[in-house]
Scaffold this motif. Sequence first.
Motif, mmCIF file in Angstrom:
data_model
loop_
_atom_site.group_PDB
_atom_site.id
_atom_site.type_symbol
_atom_site.label_atom_id
_atom_site.label_comp_id
_atom_site.label_asym_id
_atom_site.label_seq_id
_atom_site.Cartn_x
_atom_site.Cartn_y
_atom_site.Cartn_z
ATOM 1 N N MET A 193 30.943 67.525 47.393
ATOM 2 C CA MET A 193 30.910 68.793 46.693
ATOM 3 C C MET A 193 32.116 69.630 47.116
ATOM 4 S SD MET A 193 28.002 71.703 46.808
ATOM 5 C CE MET A 193 27.398 72.023 45.185
ATOM 6 N N LEU A 194 32.819 70.152 46.159
ATOM 7 C CA LEU A 194 33.989 70.993 46.398
ATOM 8 C C LEU A 194 33.517 72.410 46.693
ATOM 9 C CD1 LEU A 194 37.086 70.959 46.335
ATOM 10 C CD2 LEU A 194 36.953 71.540 43.925
ATOM 11 N N ASN A 195 34.036 73.004 47.726
ATOM 12 C CA ASN A 195 33.594 74.323 48.158
ATOM 13 C C ASN A 195 34.561 75.398 47.654
ATOM 14 O OD1 ASN A 195 32.103 76.277 49.432
ATOM 15 N ND2 ASN A 195 33.040 75.939 51.424
ATOM 16 N N ALA B 137 34.479 66.600 37.845
ATOM 17 C CA ALA B 137 33.537 67.721 37.697
ATOM 18 C C ALA B 137 32.165 67.343 38.233
ATOM 19 C CB ALA B 137 33.452 68.154 36.240
ATOM 20 N N ASP B 138 31.713 66.145 37.899
ATOM 21 C CA ASP B 138 30.405 65.679 38.381
ATOM 22 C C ASP B 138 30.415 65.476 39.892
ATOM 23 O OD1 ASP B 138 29.425 65.732 35.800
ATOM 24 O OD2 ASP B 138 29.656 63.571 35.495
ATOM 25 N N CYS C 171 31.737 70.963 40.289
ATOM 26 C CA CYS C 171 32.592 72.086 39.919
ATOM 27 C C CYS C 171 32.239 72.496 38.485
ATOM 28 C CB CYS C 171 34.055 71.654 40.027
ATOM 29 S SG CYS C 171 35.225 73.000 39.936
ATOM 30 N N PRO C 172 31.840 73.744 38.269
ATOM 31 C CA PRO C 172 31.358 74.131 36.939
ATOM 32 C C PRO C 172 32.422 74.235 35.850
ATOM 33 C CG PRO C 172 31.343 76.023 38.398
ATOM 34 C CD PRO C 172 31.719 74.828 39.235
ATOM 35 N N ILE C 173 33.670 74.522 36.248
ATOM 36 C CA ILE C 173 34.725 74.676 35.246
ATOM 37 C C ILE C 173 35.860 73.707 35.574
ATOM 38 C CG2 ILE C 173 36.296 76.250 34.059
ATOM 39 C CD1 ILE C 173 34.604 78.590 35.150
ATOM 40 N N VAL C 174 35.941 72.619 34.817
ATOM 41 C CA VAL C 174 37.011 71.635 34.971
ATOM 42 C C VAL C 174 37.527 71.297 33.581
ATOM 43 C CG1 VAL C 174 37.641 69.315 35.760
ATOM 44 C CG2 VAL C 174 35.981 70.668 37.069
#
Length: 148
Positions: free
Chosen positions: A1-3, A34-35, A39-42
């Motif tokens: 998960m990207l922070n 994104a998955d 990340c919600p906006i890619v």
Amino acid sequence: MLNLPSDTAVIVIDHGSRRAESNRLLESVADMFADAASCPIVEPAHMELAEPSLATAFAECVRRGAKRVVIFPYFLAPGRHWNEDIPRLAAEAARSHPGVTYLVTAPIGLHTLMAEIMQQRIEHCWEQATGANDRCDICQSNNGCRFR
């Protein structure tokens, strides 16, 4: 998960191609990222030859609520595109969106996972060429890997 903060978008940008399957591959890369990163906006973008352009992707990120945009060059090595062209295109895109900041990251470059990725790809292609495996996702639209 990207922070990253929730109002931060990521644009995955490549050169762009006249080949539709190459451009679709970047869309798949952006979706996979994104998955994996949650990340919600890619958004995907191409420097040239295909849409969406960086300006189009940047505007879409802002429309979706981004206040910051991270631009990731989907390139293996640093070069003129990373050092000059993408920053120029990003600055041009940002001018239409006052108050939105952006960051152009380094390309993939020398990363510890590259050797593993190369090993997996070579092994799969070897197996496909020797009849021990099916074509990979890349080879679906051509003759696949084969000895010549």
